[in-house]
Design an enzyme around this catalytic site. Structure first.
Site, PDB file in Angstrom:
ATOM      1  N   HIS A   1       5.811 -12.880 -14.924  1.00 38.65           N
ATOM      2  CA  HIS A   1       5.491 -11.699 -15.739  1.00 38.65           C
ATOM      3  C   HIS A   1       6.762 -10.875 -15.973  1.00 38.65           C
ATOM      4  O   HIS A   1       7.083 -10.005 -15.153  1.00 38.65           O
ATOM      5  CB  HIS A   1       4.483 -10.816 -15.007  1.00 38.65           C
ATOM      6  CG  HIS A   1       3.134 -11.426 -14.868  1.00 38.65           C
ATOM      7  ND1 HIS A   1       2.049 -11.021 -15.604  1.00 38.65           N
ATOM      8  CD2 HIS A   1       2.694 -12.436 -14.077  1.00 38.65           C
ATOM      9  CE1 HIS A   1       0.994 -11.744 -15.278  1.00 38.65           C
ATOM     10  NE2 HIS A   1       1.356 -12.606 -14.341  1.00 38.65           N
TER      11      HIS A   1
ATOM     12  N   THR B   1      -9.254  29.533 -17.388  1.00 41.75           N
ATOM     13  CA  THR B   1      -8.575  29.284 -16.108  1.00 41.75           C
ATOM     14  C   THR B   1      -9.570  28.993 -14.970  1.00 41.75           C
ATOM     15  O   THR B   1      -9.167  28.611 -13.881  1.00 41.75           O
ATOM     16  CB  THR B   1      -7.715  30.493 -15.672  1.00 41.75           C
ATOM     17  OG1 THR B   1      -8.592  31.589 -15.434  1.00 41.75           O
ATOM     18  CG2 THR B   1      -6.694  30.861 -16.730  1.00 41.75           C
TER      19      THR B   1
ATOM     20  N   ILE C   1     -15.440  13.159  -1.765  1.00 47.69           N
ATOM     21  CA  ILE C   1     -15.679  12.863  -0.348  1.00 47.69           C
ATOM     22  C   ILE C   1     -14.622  11.895   0.171  1.00 47.69           C
ATOM     23  O   ILE C   1     -14.048  12.063   1.236  1.00 47.69           O
ATOM     24  CB  ILE C   1     -17.083  12.257  -0.151  1.00 47.69           C
ATOM     25  CG1 ILE C   1     -18.149  13.320  -0.418  1.00 47.69           C
ATOM     26  CG2 ILE C   1     -17.252  11.687   1.267  1.00 47.69           C
ATOM     27  CD1 ILE C   1     -19.570  12.790  -0.370  1.00 47.69           C
TER      28      ILE C   1
ATOM     29  N   GLU D   1      -8.069 -24.709 -13.765  1.00 48.51           N
ATOM     30  CA  GLU D   1      -8.864 -23.506 -13.517  1.00 48.51           C
ATOM     31  C   GLU D   1     -10.214 -23.586 -14.243  1.00 48.51           C
ATOM     32  O   GLU D   1     -11.222 -23.130 -13.734  1.00 48.51           O
ATOM     33  CB  GLU D   1      -8.081 -22.277 -14.017  1.00 48.51           C
ATOM     34  CG  GLU D   1      -8.720 -20.948 -13.654  1.00 48.51           C
ATOM     35  CD  GLU D   1      -7.882 -19.752 -14.076  1.00 48.51           C
ATOM     36  OE1 GLU D   1      -6.775 -19.936 -14.637  1.00 48.51           O
ATOM     37  OE2 GLU D   1      -8.326 -18.612 -13.854  1.00 48.51           O
TER      38      GLU D   1
ATOM     39  N   LYS E   1      -1.379  12.371 -13.071  1.00 50.49           N
ATOM     40  CA  LYS E   1      -0.614  12.656 -11.832  1.00 50.49           C
ATOM     41  C   LYS E   1       0.559  11.697 -11.696  1.00 50.49           C
ATOM     42  O   LYS E   1       1.635  12.078 -11.256  1.00 50.49           O
ATOM     43  CB  LYS E   1      -1.508  12.486 -10.594  1.00 50.49           C
ATOM     44  CG  LYS E   1      -2.384  13.666 -10.307  1.00 50.49           C
ATOM     45  CD  LYS E   1      -3.007  13.562  -8.932  1.00 50.49           C
ATOM     46  CE  LYS E   1      -3.800  12.309  -8.708  1.00 50.49           C
ATOM     47  NZ  LYS E   1      -5.125  12.229  -9.301  1.00 50.49           N
TER      48      LYS E   1
ATOM     49  N   GLU F   1       7.174  -8.484 -17.892  1.00 53.18           N
ATOM     50  CA  GLU F   1       6.860  -7.069 -18.163  1.00 53.18           C
ATOM     51  C   GLU F   1       6.999  -6.177 -16.936  1.00 53.18           C
ATOM     52  O   GLU F   1       7.289  -4.991 -17.043  1.00 53.18           O
ATOM     53  CB  GLU F   1       5.448  -6.932 -18.755  1.00 53.18           C
ATOM     54  CG  GLU F   1       4.269  -7.208 -17.812  1.00 53.18           C
ATOM     55  CD  GLU F   1       3.883  -8.678 -17.722  1.00 53.18           C
ATOM     56  OE1 GLU F   1       4.723  -9.534 -18.090  1.00 53.18           O
ATOM     57  OE2 GLU F   1       2.760  -8.982 -17.278  1.00 53.18           O
TER      58      GLU F   1
ATOM     59  N   CYS G   1       2.249 -16.024 -18.483  1.00 49.17           N
ATOM     60  CA  CYS G   1       1.377 -16.577 -17.446  1.00 49.17           C
ATOM     61  C   CYS G   1       0.264 -17.418 -18.070  1.00 49.17           C
ATOM     62  O   CYS G   1       0.554 -18.492 -18.567  1.00 49.17           O
ATOM     63  CB  CYS G   1       0.870 -15.459 -16.536  1.00 49.17           C
ATOM     64  SG  CYS G   1       0.557 -16.066 -14.876  1.00 49.17           S
TER      65      CYS G   1
HETATM   66  N1  GLN Z   1      -5.312 -17.706 -14.253  1.00 49.77           N
HETATM   67  C1  GLN Z   1      -4.008 -18.246 -14.267  1.00 49.77           C
HETATM   68  C2  GLN Z   1      -3.542 -18.666 -12.875  1.00 49.77           C
HETATM   69  O1  GLN Z   1      -4.084 -18.234 -11.887  1.00 49.77           O
HETATM   70  C3  GLN Z   1      -3.014 -17.281 -14.887  1.00 49.77           C
HETATM   71  C4  GLN Z   1      -2.878 -15.993 -14.148  1.00 49.77           C
HETATM   72  C5  GLN Z   1      -2.197 -14.911 -14.933  1.00 49.77           C
HETATM   73  O2  GLN Z   1      -2.152 -14.978 -16.182  1.00 49.77           O
HETATM   74  N2  GLN Z   1      -1.700 -13.887 -14.271  1.00 49.77           N
HETATM   75  O3  GLN Z   1      -2.624 -19.439 -12.750  1.00 49.77           O
END
Ligand code: GLN
Length: 544
Positions: A511, A192, A152, A409, A20, A513, A385
């Site tokens: 990013h 169909t 639903i 992290e 879609k 992209e 990232c």
């Molecule tokens: N985990 C990493 C952060 O929070 C990178 C996040 C990501 O790659 N979008 O900074």
């Protein structure tokens, strides 16, 4: 903008995943090519307020807009096909609708009334249908409804379309239903019946679709078209064939051939350019279809079983490939499976390596080892990232001798958190919509490779992360050859790194992209593929 905004709804039947999003984007593309200003919005029936909190295995990539909305990946298609930006208003979920209605109830805005699905939820849905149209910017607003009719959870959306069409009248509001015409090999026939059933389900909710777009592996004969038209109560020229296409970018041309634009314009009484101006699009397709070289790019990630998790990266590589007239083969490599002993075997044949974004510990060491391999072997490298964060960790461990270098992290106890939580993130406990999200400015350092690639010194790119390069390490990294070449002018955070004496070793905290479109491929991706191509051409180009 000619006059009143017209509304087109795209619903789906028989099964999900019929495309879609691509049909909506393709219709918008050909209407845009006829001089109209068009936008697309997606209404998703799930209860999450947005897809930002969903695992990529559940929902594929989370696409991020300039205004920092975490949205459905179809919005990526809309931007890539239309070359215009979308925003939070372009993606609405059931969760968001209920959230608003319930907070209004708590504020006492319903003046003692019983709050119900009809009219309160449907009124809020209808208000959201109109937000973009009311901006006065668009001739046509296309609204894609997620899921299938008969589910639903999508019923309130379908009921709202029924009411909305009654409110606005049929000449202002049109419903396109996307269905499947399966081919049964055993009997050698196209069937169909599933389409008839799904149209019947729509009719039960009070909606007669105006146009049927029929996904099919084989062309629809005139007989089949007539049969569908008769049983589903639409004129035969409103039965549109949607043949499986080699590339999603072919679909606008297929829809043009089927005259979907003409049917829509006639039904909605819209005046538009006589012909669709598709020259630029065809030029893009020409380059896409006639490559003069090929490259093999390894995409190192941990959700590689589901390619939708990296949708925008995959498409950005396609755009950049077309721009370079190069066929890009993407090799999906699980970072979990990589370790120092198998890197040569798994990555040795590649022309370029992309380390993907991500969250959490799994596969992290495989990504870090990959960064070292690409750096030492002078293989073109793009880290996005988490990919950039891994490149920094690797560089700190091996070039600065900080053996315990880590990201806050994962390596909570490390003394050298070269990647760490931003001050503003330390007190955040809620998960939804709380990362650094959306577009931020980035100043590019003069004389850097990245400055040459962008051809400008100020850019704006989109973010989705909590952690950042720790500025305490910037000087030492620079001295050892990892340059901070993109800086956020507001908060002085490092947004881009590049490694000296390497043909292409770039990491971005943002990013890129998300901003690559078919007609405007992203410069970093274009240059990355060019570099991959050179790497290939030179056989062993592992010199500066
Ligand atoms: N985990 C990493 C952060 O929070 C990178 C996040 C990501 O790659 N979008 O900074």
């Amino acid at each position: 903008m000619a006059g009143k905004t017209k509304y087109i709804f795209v619903t789906g039947g028989v099964t999900s995943s019929l495309g879609k999003g691509i049909i909506s984007a393709s219709l918008a593309n050909i209407l845009q090519a006829r001089g109209l200003s068009v936008t697309i919005q997606k209404f998703d029936p799930y209860i999450n307020v947005d897809p930002g909190t969903m695992n990529p295995y559940e929902h594929g990539e989370c696409y991020v807009t300039d205004d920092g909305a975490e949205t459905d990946l179809d919005l990526g298609h809309y931007e890539r096909f239309l070359n215009v930006t979308t925003s939070q208003d372009n993606n609405v979920t059931t969760g968001r609708i209920y959230n608003t209605v319930i907070s209004h109830e708590r504020e006492g805005k319903f003046l003692g009334k019983t709050v119900q699905v009809i009219p309160h939820i449907t009124d809020e849905i209808k208000r959201n249908f109109k937000i973009l149209g009311d901006s006065g910017l668009y001739d046509v607003v296309i609204t894609e409804i997620g899921g299938c009719v008969g589910d639903i959870e999508s019923l309130p959306f379908i009921e709202s379309i029924r009411q909305f069409r009654n409110d606005l009248g049929h000449e202002n509001c049109l419903v396109i239903h996307l269905t499947l015409i399966p081919y049964l090999k055993a009997s050698g026939e196209q069937k169909t019946k599933p389409t008839q059933h799904s149209v019947k389900t729509l009719l039960e909710t009070g909606i007669q679709p105006d146009i049927l777009v029929c996904r099919t592996e084989r062309g629809l004969s005139m007989d089949i078209r007539r049969k569908i038209a008769l049983f589903c109560n639409v004129p035969v020229d409103s039965v549109i064939e949607a043949l499986d296409a080699k590339s999603i970018y072919d679909v606008p041309i297929l829809m043009l051939k089927e005259k979907l634009d003409k049917r829509v314009l006639k039904k909605l009484k819209i005046k538009a350019d006589k012909h669709a101006h598709m020259e630029e699009w065809k030029n893009f397709l020409g380059k896409l279809k006639n490559p003069t070289a090929e490259v093999h790019v390894g995409l190192i990630g941990k959700y590689v079983e589901l390619q939708d998790a990296y949708k925008s990266i995959k498409e950005a590589l396609i755009h950049a490939g077309a721009e370079n007239e190069t066929k890009v083969y993407v090799h999906w490599i699980h970072s979990d499976e990589l370790n120092k002993s198998n890197l040569e075997q798994k990555l040795g044949e590649l022309n370029a390596i992309l380390v993907a974004p991500g969250f959490g510990e799994r596969g992290l060491e495989g990504k870090i080892a990959t960064c070292q391999y690409a750096r030492e072997n002078k293989i073109p490298f793009l880290g996005i990232c988490l990919g950039m964060q891994c490149a920094v960790i690797e560089f700190a461990r091996n070039m600065l001798g900080l053996k315990d270098a880590a990201t806050g992290e994962m390596g909570k106890r490390s003394k050298n958190k070269v990647i760490d939580l931003m001050e503003g993130q330390k007190k955040v406990s809620k998960k939804g919509g709380t990362m650094r999200l959306g577009a931020y400015d980035c100043r590019i350092k003069k004389g850097s490779k990245v400055a040459k690639i962008y051809g400008k010194e100020k850019v704006s790119e989109r973010h989705r992360h909590r952690y950042e390069l720790n500025n305490n390490y910037v000087k030492d990294l620079e001295k050892a050859g990892m340059k901070s070449v993109g800086i956020n002018p507001q908060n002085n955070l490092v947004e881009i790194i590049e490694v000296a004496h390497h043909p292409f070793y770039i990491g971005t905290q943002f990013h890129p992209e998300y901003k690559s479109t078919a007609l405007k491929p992203h410069p970093l991706f274009v240059s990355f593929i060019k570099s991959a191509r050179d790497h290939h051409k030179n056989g062993d180009s592992r010199t500066d």
